[in-house]
Write a protein that holds these residues in place. Structure first.
Motif, mmCIF file in Angstrom:
data_model
loop_
_atom_site.group_PDB
_atom_site.id
_atom_site.type_symbol
_atom_site.label_atom_id
_atom_site.label_comp_id
_atom_site.label_asym_id
_atom_site.label_seq_id
_atom_site.Cartn_x
_atom_site.Cartn_y
_atom_site.Cartn_z
ATOM 1 N N THR A 206 -0.410 -7.868 -7.793
ATOM 2 C CA THR A 206 -0.275 -6.709 -8.683
ATOM 3 C C THR A 206 0.329 -5.532 -7.943
ATOM 4 O OG1 THR A 206 -2.174 -7.409 -10.008
ATOM 5 C CG2 THR A 206 -1.541 -5.095 -10.164
ATOM 6 N N TRP A 207 -0.131 -5.286 -6.726
ATOM 7 C CA TRP A 207 0.402 -4.179 -5.923
ATOM 8 C C TRP A 207 1.884 -4.367 -5.659
ATOM 9 C CZ3 TRP A 207 2.816 -3.851 -1.181
ATOM 10 C CH2 TRP A 207 2.902 -2.572 -0.610
ATOM 11 N N LYS A 210 3.888 -3.752 -8.803
ATOM 12 C CA LYS A 210 3.906 -2.321 -9.106
ATOM 13 C C LYS A 210 4.852 -1.576 -8.170
ATOM 14 C CE LYS A 210 0.801 1.613 -9.952
ATOM 15 N NZ LYS A 210 -0.617 2.050 -9.983
ATOM 16 N N LYS A 214 8.171 0.432 -9.184
ATOM 17 C CA LYS A 214 8.288 1.857 -8.871
ATOM 18 C C LYS A 214 9.534 2.139 -8.045
ATOM 19 C CE LYS A 214 5.659 5.809 -7.140
ATOM 20 N NZ LYS A 214 4.369 6.259 -6.557
ATOM 21 N N GLU A 233 2.654 -2.663 -17.211
ATOM 22 C CA GLU A 233 3.868 -2.135 -16.589
ATOM 23 C C GLU A 233 4.433 -0.957 -17.384
ATOM 24 O OE1 GLU A 233 5.294 -6.350 -14.561
ATOM 25 O OE2 GLU A 233 5.990 -5.784 -16.560
ATOM 26 N N TRP A 236 2.498 2.040 -16.359
ATOM 27 C CA TRP A 236 2.952 2.548 -15.061
ATOM 28 C C TRP A 236 4.225 3.374 -15.224
ATOM 29 C CZ3 TRP A 236 2.780 -2.900 -12.378
ATOM 30 C CH2 TRP A 236 1.439 -3.249 -12.130
#
Length: 247
Positions: A206-207, A210, A214, A233, A236
């Motif tokens: 997940t990190w 992400k 980003k 998502e 985010w």
């Protein structure tokens, strides 16, 4: 994969093919390559491969005859027509998707130009693909061909050893790649994110997703235009957009 390169400067390629991943691919028989100096195919007694452009103008233009005859000498040995790639600043912008497409081919031929340009009949009568590696002009097509060959050969199954390496590259997923860290866990006051040390692979995945999203949002938002996102998502992205708008 077999690669033939039509060039006036074959010596430019030696360092590239005898180093790193390409050398490994050659040594392990994933790649066979051959240079063709198309000057050897000219029917001009002075071995000229270029001439003045009809209609006038600056510079010289590559003649069609030497290149057509050089290609014919290659194709007479083939049962399946190869992809013939014209390296050209007017060509299709090169992408990872194109690399993945070309990596599925058994035989590629690259035409590396010089001087002012090609006789248009080379473009219309020979090339199956025209590729540009960027919106700038080089002195010849050799450097561009090296870039394309390197990016294609590394995608051939077995070349990298770990095939997932290529799958997770920037652009292969449609996003820029997530940050990477290795030992030590702390270097000059800079620490590896705790999640990567946790051993929890679900949280790590997940990190990474992400961070990849980003990084793409901040550096290449154009890559997000045709992407589909999960509910998480989208949240985010909404937060980053709001944060960016308020800064």
């Amino acid at each position: 994969m077999k690669v033939d390169i039509l060039t006036l400067f074959p010596e430019m390629f030696e360092g590239v093919f005898q180093s790193s991943i390409l050398k490994k691919a050659i040594d392990q028989n994933f790649l066979q390559y051959h240079y063709i100096n198309f000057r050897d195919y000219t029917d001009n007694k002075h071995n000229k491969v270029d001439d003045y452009p009809y209609g006038g103008g600056a510079g010289m233009v590559l003649k069609p005859q030497p290149i057509f005859d050089a290609i014919a000498s290659i194709e007479k040995e083939e049962t399946v027509k190869p992809r013939i790639i014209l390296m050209c600043p007017q060509g299709e912008p090169y992408t990872q998707r194109k690399a993945e497409e070309l990596a599925k081919e058994d035989h590629l031929i690259f035409i590396c130009g010089h001087y002012e340009g090609y006789d248009e009949r080379i473009r219309t009568g020979l090339a199956t693909d025209e590729i540009s590696i960027g919106d700038y002009v080089l002195t010849g097509g050799e450097l561009g061909a090296m870039v394309v060959i390197d990016s294609v050969v590394r995608l051939i199954p077995g070349v990298l050893g770990n095939d997932t390496s290529a799958v997770e590259d920037s652009f292969s997923t449609g996003l820029l790649e997530h940050p990477h860290y290795t030992r030590p866990a702390e270097f000059r006051g800079m620490k590896v994110p705790d999640v990567l040390l946790s051993g929890n692979h679900a949280h790590i995945d997940t990190w990474r997703r992400k961070q990849a999203l980003k990084r793409t949002f901040l550096r290449r938002p154009d890559l997000l235009e045709n992407q589909s996102f999960s509910v998480e998502e989208k949240e985010w992205l909404k937060q980053w957009k709001e944060s960016k708008g308020s800064s």
